[in-house]
Design a protein around this motif. Structure first.
Motif, PDB file in Angstrom:
ATOM      1  N   GLU A 148       0.827  -1.206   0.000  1.00 37.85           N
ATOM      2  CA  GLU A 148       0.000   0.000   0.000  1.00 37.85           C
ATOM      3  C   GLU A 148       0.866   1.261   0.000  1.00 37.85           C
ATOM      4  OE1 GLU A 148      -0.651  -2.638   2.105  1.00 37.85           O
ATOM      5  OE2 GLU A 148      -2.328  -3.343   0.883  1.00 37.85           O
ATOM      6  N   GLU A 149       1.975   1.223   0.738  1.00 33.33           N
ATOM      7  CA  GLU A 149       2.882   2.376   0.755  1.00 33.33           C
ATOM      8  C   GLU A 149       3.567   2.565  -0.595  1.00 33.33           C
ATOM      9  OE1 GLU A 149       4.329   2.552   5.392  1.00 33.33           O
ATOM     10  OE2 GLU A 149       5.361   1.191   4.039  1.00 33.33           O
ATOM     11  N   LEU A 150       3.886   1.474  -1.253  1.00 30.66           N
ATOM     12  CA  LEU A 150       4.559   1.562  -2.546  1.00 30.66           C
ATOM     13  C   LEU A 150       3.616   2.014  -3.658  1.00 30.66           C
ATOM     14  CD1 LEU A 150       6.774  -1.625  -2.434  1.00 30.66           C
ATOM     15  CD2 LEU A 150       7.567   0.733  -2.416  1.00 30.66           C
ATOM     16  N   THR A 151       2.406   1.497  -3.660  1.00 27.78           N
ATOM     17  CA  THR A 151       1.474   1.831  -4.739  1.00 27.78           C
ATOM     18  C   THR A 151       0.791   3.169  -4.519  1.00 27.78           C
ATOM     19  OG1 THR A 151      -0.336   0.642  -3.663  1.00 27.78           O
ATOM     20  CG2 THR A 151       0.992  -0.587  -5.274  1.00 27.78           C
TER      21      THR A 151
ATOM     22  N   ALA B  70      19.002  -7.393  -5.580  1.00 30.19           N
ATOM     23  CA  ALA B  70      18.561  -6.366  -6.529  1.00 30.19           C
ATOM     24  C   ALA B  70      17.105  -5.971  -6.306  1.00 30.19           C
ATOM     25  CB  ALA B  70      18.763  -6.853  -7.956  1.00 30.19           C
ATOM     26  N   VAL B  71      16.250  -6.923  -5.961  1.00 27.48           N
ATOM     27  CA  VAL B  71      14.836  -6.614  -5.742  1.00 27.48           C
ATOM     28  C   VAL B  71      14.666  -5.752  -4.487  1.00 27.48           C
ATOM     29  CG1 VAL B  71      12.563  -7.617  -5.245  1.00 27.48           C
ATOM     30  CG2 VAL B  71      14.015  -8.632  -6.987  1.00 27.48           C
ATOM     31  N   GLN B  72      15.434  -6.048  -3.445  1.00 26.08           N
ATOM     32  CA  GLN B  72      15.366  -5.226  -2.239  1.00 26.08           C
ATOM     33  C   GLN B  72      15.794  -3.797  -2.524  1.00 26.08           C
ATOM     34  OE1 GLN B  72      18.042  -7.557   0.171  1.00 26.08           O
ATOM     35  NE2 GLN B  72      16.354  -8.338   1.427  1.00 26.08           N
ATOM     36  N   VAL B  73      16.860  -3.634  -3.278  1.00 25.71           N
ATOM     37  CA  VAL B  73      17.337  -2.297  -3.635  1.00 25.71           C
ATOM     38  C   VAL B  73      16.294  -1.583  -4.489  1.00 25.71           C
ATOM     39  CG1 VAL B  73      19.129  -1.016  -4.875  1.00 25.71           C
ATOM     40  CG2 VAL B  73      19.752  -2.976  -3.471  1.00 25.71           C
ATOM     41  N   ALA B  74      15.695  -2.306  -5.435  1.00 22.82           N
ATOM     42  CA  ALA B  74      14.675  -1.713  -6.310  1.00 22.82           C
ATOM     43  C   ALA B  74      13.469  -1.241  -5.508  1.00 22.82           C
ATOM     44  CB  ALA B  74      14.249  -2.727  -7.371  1.00 22.82           C
ATOM     45  N   VAL B  75      13.005  -2.043  -4.574  1.00 27.51           N
ATOM     46  CA  VAL B  75      11.853  -1.653  -3.753  1.00 27.51           C
ATOM     47  C   VAL B  75      12.178  -0.412  -2.929  1.00 27.51           C
ATOM     48  CG1 VAL B  75      10.433  -2.361  -1.778  1.00 27.51           C
ATOM     49  CG2 VAL B  75      10.780  -3.929  -3.680  1.00 27.51           C
ATOM     50  N   ARG B  76      13.364  -0.381  -2.338  1.00 29.23           N
ATOM     51  CA  ARG B  76      13.749   0.810  -1.566  1.00 29.23           C
ATOM     52  C   ARG B  76      13.819   2.048  -2.440  1.00 29.23           C
ATOM     53  NH1 ARG B  76      17.350  -2.600   1.399  1.00 29.23           N
ATOM     54  NH2 ARG B  76      19.024  -2.007   0.005  1.00 29.23           N
TER      55      ARG B  76
ATOM     56  N   ILE C 249      12.186   2.628  -5.265  1.00 25.12           N
ATOM     57  CA  ILE C 249      10.825   3.028  -5.635  1.00 25.12           C
ATOM     58  C   ILE C 249      10.179   3.756  -4.464  1.00 25.12           C
ATOM     59  CG2 ILE C 249       8.507   2.170  -6.159  1.00 25.12           C
ATOM     60  CD1 ILE C 249       9.836  -0.009  -7.856  1.00 25.12           C
ATOM     61  N   TYR C 250      10.363   3.240  -3.265  1.00 24.82           N
ATOM     62  CA  TYR C 250       9.762   3.844  -2.077  1.00 24.82           C
ATOM     63  C   TYR C 250      10.315   5.246  -1.821  1.00 24.82           C
ATOM     64  CZ  TYR C 250       8.292   4.417   2.763  1.00 24.82           C
ATOM     65  OH  TYR C 250       7.751   4.899   3.927  1.00 24.82           O
ATOM     66  N   ARG C 251      11.631   5.418  -2.020  1.00 26.08           N
ATOM     67  CA  ARG C 251      12.255   6.730  -1.802  1.00 26.08           C
ATOM     68  C   ARG C 251      11.981   7.706  -2.936  1.00 26.08           C
ATOM     69  NH1 ARG C 251      17.620   3.921  -0.026  1.00 26.08           N
ATOM     70  NH2 ARG C 251      17.971   4.023  -2.252  1.00 26.08           N
ATOM     71  N   GLY C 252      11.426   7.226  -4.030  1.00 29.05           N
ATOM     72  CA  GLY C 252      11.115   8.101  -5.154  1.00 29.05           C
ATOM     73  C   GLY C 252      12.242   8.249  -6.154  1.00 29.05           C
ATOM     74  N   GLU C 253      13.292   7.451  -6.037  1.00 33.40           N
ATOM     75  CA  GLU C 253      14.392   7.510  -6.992  1.00 33.40           C
ATOM     76  C   GLU C 253      13.967   6.957  -8.344  1.00 33.40           C
ATOM     77  OE1 GLU C 253      18.041   5.872  -5.449  1.00 33.40           O
ATOM     78  OE2 GLU C 253      17.568   6.648  -3.458  1.00 33.40           O
ATOM     79  N   TYR C 254      13.020   6.033  -8.339  1.00 32.78           N
ATOM     80  CA  TYR C 254      12.414   5.514  -9.554  1.00 32.78           C
ATOM     81  C   TYR C 254      10.921   5.785  -9.478  1.00 32.78           C
ATOM     82  CZ  TYR C 254      16.732   3.010 -10.446  1.00 32.78           C
ATOM     83  OH  TYR C 254      18.032   2.692 -10.671  1.00 32.78           O
ATOM     84  N   VAL C 255      10.370   6.178 -10.608  1.00 34.12           N
ATOM     85  CA  VAL C 255       8.956   6.525 -10.663  1.00 34.12           C
ATOM     86  C   VAL C 255       8.268   5.550 -11.611  1.00 34.12           C
ATOM     87  CG1 VAL C 255       7.300   8.331 -11.260  1.00 34.12           C
ATOM     88  CG2 VAL C 255       9.512   8.945 -10.284  1.00 34.12           C
ATOM     89  N   ILE C 256       7.115   5.048 -11.200  1.00 33.62           N
ATOM     90  CA  ILE C 256       6.355   4.141 -12.050  1.00 33.62           C
ATOM     91  C   ILE C 256       5.649   4.972 -13.108  1.00 33.62           C
ATOM     92  CG2 ILE C 256       4.485   2.462 -12.141  1.00 33.62           C
ATOM     93  CD1 ILE C 256       5.185   1.732  -9.241  1.00 33.62           C
TER      94      ILE C 256
END
Length: 103
Positions: free
Chosen positions: A7-10, A68-74, A76-83
């Motif tokens: 929920e926090e990520l989406t 890599a998945v853990q880094v990717a999730v972090r 995305i959460y920090r806003g470094e990557y945007v969906i």
């Protein structure tokens, strides 16, 4: 319990499928970044065991120590990557997740 939660990520904007695709593509970016750093670290080695630093110390700690998945999730959460919800899912070149400097 996992943190951050789905929920926090989406943030109520994306469904789980979009999040999974974005995370997978971010993980690929992270893996490619790790490979580039590892190759650069290997090229920096001179072959002298007394003066060369270990390769692991030349690679970013986050990339080296976490999956890599853990880094990717972090990221995305920090806003470094945007969906990017407008990206086409069927094209290989259209990323779901973009870094801040990709636009």
């Amino acid at each position: 319990m996992l943190h951050p939660t789905i929920e926090e990520l989406t943030q109520g904007k994306y469904n789980r499928y979009e999040l999974a695709l974005a995370t997978a593509r971010c993980a690929r970016i992270v893996t490619d970044e790790y490979v580039r750093q590892h190759d650069a670290a290997e090229r920096a080695q001179t072959g002298n065991k007394d003066t060369d630093r270990p390769i692991n110390t030349l690679i970013d700690r986050e990339l080296r120590d976490d999956k890599a998945v853990q880094v990717a999730v972090r990221r995305i959460y920090r806003g470094e990557y945007v969906i990017d919800e407008n990206a086409e899912a069927d094209k290989e070149t259209a990323p779901f997740a973009e870094g801040p400097d990709s636009k």
